[in-house]
Scaffold this active site. Structure first.
Site, short mmCIF file in Angstrom:
data_model
loop_
_atom_site.label_atom_id
_atom_site.label_comp_id
_atom_site.label_asym_id
_atom_site.label_seq_id
_atom_site.Cartn_x
_atom_site.Cartn_y
_atom_site.Cartn_z
N TYR B 139 -9.51 -3.73 49.32
CA TYR B 139 -8.68 -4.67 50.09
C TYR B 139 -7.90 -3.96 51.19
O TYR B 139 -7.52 -4.59 52.18
CB TYR B 139 -7.69 -5.41 49.19
CG TYR B 139 -8.32 -6.45 48.27
CD1 TYR B 139 -9.69 -6.70 48.27
CD2 TYR B 139 -7.54 -7.20 47.39
CE1 TYR B 139 -10.26 -7.63 47.43
CE2 TYR B 139 -8.11 -8.15 46.54
CZ TYR B 139 -9.47 -8.35 46.57
OH TYR B 139 -10.03 -9.29 45.73
N LYS B 186 -16.71 0.02 37.09
CA LYS B 186 -18.17 -0.10 37.22
C LYS B 186 -18.70 1.31 37.42
O LYS B 186 -19.35 1.64 38.43
CB LYS B 186 -18.50 -1.02 38.40
CG LYS B 186 -19.96 -1.38 38.53
CD LYS B 186 -20.48 -2.37 37.49
CE LYS B 186 -21.97 -2.56 37.63
NZ LYS B 186 -22.54 -3.46 36.60
N ASP B 218 -18.58 -6.39 34.87
CA ASP B 218 -19.42 -7.57 34.61
C ASP B 218 -19.35 -7.94 33.13
O ASP B 218 -19.25 -9.11 32.77
CB ASP B 218 -20.86 -7.38 35.12
CG ASP B 218 -21.47 -6.05 34.73
OD1 ASP B 218 -20.74 -5.09 34.42
OD2 ASP B 218 -22.71 -5.95 34.74
N ASP B 242 -7.97 -8.45 40.51
CA ASP B 242 -7.82 -9.78 41.11
C ASP B 242 -8.73 -10.77 40.39
O ASP B 242 -8.30 -11.85 39.95
CB ASP B 242 -8.18 -9.68 42.60
CG ASP B 242 -7.84 -10.94 43.37
OD1 ASP B 242 -7.16 -11.82 42.82
OD2 ASP B 242 -8.26 -11.06 44.54
N ASP B 246 -7.36 -13.41 37.37
CA ASP B 246 -7.45 -14.84 37.66
C ASP B 246 -8.32 -15.54 36.62
O ASP B 246 -7.99 -16.63 36.15
CB ASP B 246 -7.98 -15.08 39.08
CG ASP B 246 -6.86 -14.96 40.11
OD1 ASP B 246 -5.68 -14.89 39.72
OD2 ASP B 246 -7.15 -14.93 41.31
#
Ligand SMILES: [Mg+2]
Ligand SMILES: [Mg+2]
Lengths: 352, 352
Positions: B139, B186, B218, B242, B246
């Site tokens: 980001y 990951k 994942d 994030d 959420d």
């Protein structure tokens, strides 16, 4: 139709479940007067054992001279700390065969609604098709580590062309479904996501009957749980697709049932999303449904829709009758992997 | 204790819900003989209206001279296509105040178990604390677009130092909880994830009582639905945090109840995770619980654990008695935002 099918059964339960898919395809060939021939090649741990390479040249060549590839599963704990690991074959295979689109259905089978972690009213009638870009983005971008090991970076890259080719597949699919594409991105923060949004918005004009919606990936992760029925076709980049499609895979109640297709301009590969499940190896308890449904996706890919539908129908029948492996927990006599395959092949020959 | 608290109430329902948090804090101050003073500054759309900047210099200065920041919510549809948008203040604020760790609880309130999209047995007793790195990663990395607009890239970067500071907070929290940290990454694909794994594994040796587990993002997206009870403290990088936080926010049944803290070396900010919900503005229907629980997190941050616990207990009581805003759908007489705040403040003064 004549089809040369390469069978890359791989490791663990891969060969067992692939055998059942082949049974189903042979039954279809007989009923519909097609000619399917199967040629085998090694991949994953089996290929490392054979020649030290998880995706050897001769396997690549067989794939390139076949019409389609039926893939089982790869991975074995004996390679966990090895230099060369079975999974390394996967990224190489996708890249070398140009398999840029991964397609996964998310469905709730009526007979399995109570297996879902989600409440029944949320999951009943869910029918999603996820189109994930598979050979670009951060998984394939430049990776760096500083010499002292205290800094690392990964580059996420996309070109318009990479986005367009998978987007066209998604819009074509939506046209034949419920005419809706949801693009999942993070366009409020990422430049690559803004490129996705611009490119897909522009391209969507060629599909006026398809409605395009946008969803940020963090919101999508919520919506997949709150209201999965809102989705028809989902289109997204590689890593977001990895996360969202795996999340979606559990809402149907069993990942042992989910097939997938990986498509490129020239080649197409079909495989269950589950792994090689080495603990189950040789016990006859592996669920062959995902592999069998992958065979149905293969048939659809070649326009053999009636044939695919019979397989899908046979699978639903087997679930309804409880002719399933023990993982689904449907109380019944013990049914082996092979018995499920036999039932489906028989049903194709004698649908009643 | 004396605390100077900056109140950045923001847009939409931000001011209404912040007022209820202040009521609760005032009641606490009175009961426990603390001195809390509140100073107000504009942020978001309110600040754009005032001076054209969503995070103006004078707001930054108030934050820097305060002990803590109570934040409401920002965003207003009237800025949807504007050059300067309220949300642009957020990233700037996090970066300028060095708020590198975002902390979010995920809890299932017993009185709301039937609101969850997940089945009750999966969600009952869930108690997770998510530590998300907030000022690094993709980001904030370099963004590029080619001149012809056909190529774009985003760089994901991390340094060991950035990882260590948030990791220490997560391990300290785990020590005081159920002694488990799950690192989500990951690492099978990304170099930055491998840096996270190396750094956190090394750092974990300083916390021998805390168990460290690893999960690919994942898989984590699946596990959050299949078995959220397995998690105690989750530690992860910015974008994964994030998405996963959420996703986790909806399993408790209402995002209107979730507070958060954003912590740096010098400053600390507390805010509900919900947005400014402009449609509800001024109607007295906004749920103030997330803002009130954010005030409890503020108290905990300063070691005022008894005080925080009373607020948490008051909130549970209000839910049990159905003294809640209509969004929770608990059948009862109509209770306004302000009435919920009054009940909680009264309960703090007279807990019975
Ligand atoms: Mg995955
Ligand atoms: Mg978010």
């Amino acid at each position: 139709m004549k089809l040369n099918i390469a069978v890359l059964a791989g490791d663990g339960i891969g060969p067992e479940v692939s055998d059942q898919a082949i049974k189903a395809l042979n039954a279809i060939a007989l009923e519909f007067d097609h000619k399917f021939s199967f040629n085998y090649a090694k991949v994953g741990g089996a290929a490392i054992d054979d020649c030290g390479d998880p995706f050897p040249q001769k396997t690549l060549e067989l794939c390139k001279t076949s019409d389609a590839i039926l893939f089982g599963a790869i991975g074995d704990p004996k390679y966990d700390n090895a230099e060369i690991r079975p999974e390394q074959g996967l990224l190489k295979m996708r890249k070398e065969l140009g398999l840029f689109a991964n397609i996964r259905p998310v469905k709730a089978f009526d007979s399995l609604l109570d297996k879902s972690p989600l409440k029944t009213h949320l999951i009943k009638d869910v029918d999603i098709s996820i189109y994930r870009e598979l050979t670009g983005g951060i998984y394939f971008g430049k990776k760096e580590v500083s010499q002292d090991g205290n800094y690392a970076s990964d580059l996420c890259e996309y070109s318009k062309k990479e986005i367009e080719r998978v987007a066209h597949l998604a819009f074509k699919a939506a046209k034949a479904r419920r005419q809706k594409v949801t693009l999942i991105d993070k366009a409020n923060v990422l430049e690559t996501s803004r490129l996705w949004r611009r490119t897909v918005t522009e391209l969507s004009k060629a599909y006026p009957e398809v409605k395009l919606e946008y969803l940020y990936v963090d919101n999508a992760a919520m919506q997949m749980i709150l209201n999965p029925k809102q989705f028809d076709v989902i289109l997204t980049e590689n890593m977001f697709g990895d996360i969202i499609s795996d999340e979606a895979s559990v809402i149907g109640g069993s990942i042992g049932l989910i097939p997938s297709a990986s498509i490129g301009d020239k080649y197409a590969l079909f495989e269950p999303i589950h792994g090689s499940y080495p603990e189950a190896n040789g016990k006859g308890i592996a669920n062959p449904i995902a592999a069998i449904l992958s065979a149905a996706m293969l048939l659809e890919h070649f326009g053999l829709f009636d044939e695919a539908e019979i397989i899908n129908y046979a699978v639903e029948k087997s679930l309804k009758l409880g002719i399933t492996t023990p993982d689904l927990g449907i109380k019944h006599e013990e049914i082996s992997t092979s018995k499920v395959g036999d039932f489906i092949a028989d049903f194709i020959s004698n649908p009643t």
